[in-house]
Design a protein around this motif. Sequence first.
Motif, mmCIF file in Angstrom:
data_model
loop_
_atom_site.group_PDB
_atom_site.id
_atom_site.type_symbol
_atom_site.label_atom_id
_atom_site.label_comp_id
_atom_site.label_asym_id
_atom_site.label_seq_id
_atom_site.Cartn_x
_atom_site.Cartn_y
_atom_site.Cartn_z
ATOM 1 N N CYS A 374 35.073 42.544 46.568
ATOM 2 C CA CYS A 374 36.428 42.641 46.000
ATOM 3 C C CYS A 374 37.243 41.395 46.341
ATOM 4 O O CYS A 374 38.014 40.910 45.510
ATOM 5 N N GLY A 375 37.067 40.885 47.552
ATOM 6 C CA GLY A 375 37.806 39.683 47.959
ATOM 7 C C GLY A 375 37.543 38.523 47.014
ATOM 8 O O GLY A 375 38.457 37.771 46.643
ATOM 9 N N ALA A 376 36.285 38.388 46.594
ATOM 10 C CA ALA A 376 35.907 37.248 45.743
ATOM 11 C C ALA A 376 36.443 37.386 44.315
ATOM 12 O O ALA A 376 36.424 36.414 43.544
ATOM 13 N N LEU A 377 36.958 38.563 43.972
ATOM 14 C CA LEU A 377 37.523 38.725 42.622
ATOM 15 C C LEU A 377 38.715 37.801 42.401
ATOM 16 O O LEU A 377 39.051 37.450 41.271
ATOM 17 N N ARG A 378 39.380 37.408 43.512
ATOM 18 C CA ARG A 378 40.532 36.482 43.401
ATOM 19 C C ARG A 378 40.140 35.172 42.709
ATOM 20 O O ARG A 378 40.990 34.485 42.166
ATOM 21 N N GLU A 379 38.824 34.843 42.809
ATOM 22 C CA GLU A 379 38.412 33.532 42.289
ATOM 23 C C GLU A 379 38.064 33.555 40.800
ATOM 24 O O GLU A 379 37.805 32.520 40.209
ATOM 25 N N ILE A 380 38.029 34.757 40.201
ATOM 26 C CA ILE A 380 37.593 34.750 38.802
ATOM 27 C C ILE A 380 38.711 34.261 37.882
ATOM 28 O O ILE A 380 39.889 34.510 38.126
ATOM 29 N N ALA A 381 38.287 33.582 36.853
ATOM 30 C CA ALA A 381 39.273 32.996 35.944
ATOM 31 C C ALA A 381 39.733 34.030 34.920
ATOM 32 O O ALA A 381 38.973 34.897 34.504
ATOM 33 N N GLN A 382 41.001 33.894 34.540
ATOM 34 C CA GLN A 382 41.526 34.749 33.464
ATOM 35 C C GLN A 382 42.071 33.838 32.368
ATOM 36 O O GLN A 382 42.522 32.745 32.656
ATOM 37 N N VAL A 383 42.009 34.356 31.165
ATOM 38 C CA VAL A 383 42.637 33.593 30.070
ATOM 39 C C VAL A 383 43.561 34.526 29.304
ATOM 40 O O VAL A 383 43.454 35.740 29.405
#
Length: 383
Positions: A374-383
Amino acid sequence: MTFSDSLRQVLNLNDLEAQARQHLPKAIFGYVQGGADDGTTILHNREAIERIRLVPRILRDVSRCSQEVTLFGQRFASPFMIAPMGASAVVAYDADNAMARAARAARIPYILSANAITPIEEIGRSYPGCWFAGYQKPDESNIEGMVKRVADAGFSAYFLTADVAVGSNRENNKRNGYTMPFRPTPRLALDMARHPAWLWRTGLRTLRRRGVPKISNIDPVERPSIFSREISAVTGYASFSWKHAEMIRRHWKGALIIKGVLSPDDAKMAREMGADGIVVSNHGGRQLDCAPSPMDVLREIKAECGAMTVLADSGFRRGTDIVKALALGADSVLVGRPFLYAAALGGQKAITHAIGLLQREIHINQSLLGVETCGALREIAQV
Ligand SMILES: Cc1cc2nc3c(=O)[nH]c(=O)nc-3n(C[C@H](O)[C@H](O)[C@H](O)COP(=O)(O)O)c2cc1C
């Protein structure tokens, strides 16, 4: 159709609302589903979540995905929890216990409302160490007494519901005849009679087994019945302010969370007064209509939070919704109405089913995004 058949048809949390609409008296369904004024915030909550797109990453080893999170020093199985909901036991038989037990078994948090029918002490036995959400009188001795009651029942976190300075304008309740205090009218009686499954399994069963429902957790001692005039003020007190929140902070030794933050300035004030967390929330569109969605303000608020835990709620229904909140900086998400619909349709078993659906969706989403924690979700890109 058997109960198991109808549960099998619930493939996601939105399906619960459709089934609950059939099952519940119109006045009670409206109380749960409705919002303030024109309900624009409810619609906007969904739009704000839906307009975010998530960019998947490919060819990453996701064979060891975990959705566990740590909140206030406790480890939980998933990044969502059951939101505090008042008068739940009017909607479903023994709903507070059903939600608490299902949450405990699934290792997710459950938050009991001050407006609940089930006493704090009873829920403390169903889910030792679970969490409480209070509305408080602006009075230090009352605050001290309430904080002691919550601590004595073994609760570990205290949420101060802070977006209820006055009761909001809920026209759907007026139209459908739902009032608090509860007023039995011929119209309400007819509404209930038209929903015999609810009348039998919830209304009459509650009266037979648990007596006249009482609002059990708004005061250290008093427990007014849902028919009593005293409960008109249970949504909060107009003169309650930060100085009273500070009194709670002084008396409550566990985690203190301010619920209903939508402004970065308020997040900063919560941090400065020593809160351990906030819930970025517009109360599921039930308080100020035209308030922003948590998704509109999460990033900006997160920037003010320092070490505080950031939770969010209002309109989250899918695994992707939760993943999006985590990507914007939330540590976990509260989900309200769907769990209450589940309680109405099939008690603990249906709530467990709903929790499982959301967990499965999050697992799929994490895997497809190429993110194992869950912590690594911060790194996913959004558009
Ligand atoms: C029937 C109902 C009763 C609620 N009662 C309370 C309450 O007593 N205290 C509180 O802090 N929030 C209360 N809420 C708000 C929820 O805790 C939560 O903020 C909201 O439901 C989240 O939105 P969602 O239902 O769209 O998931 C209530 C919500 C509902 C639907």
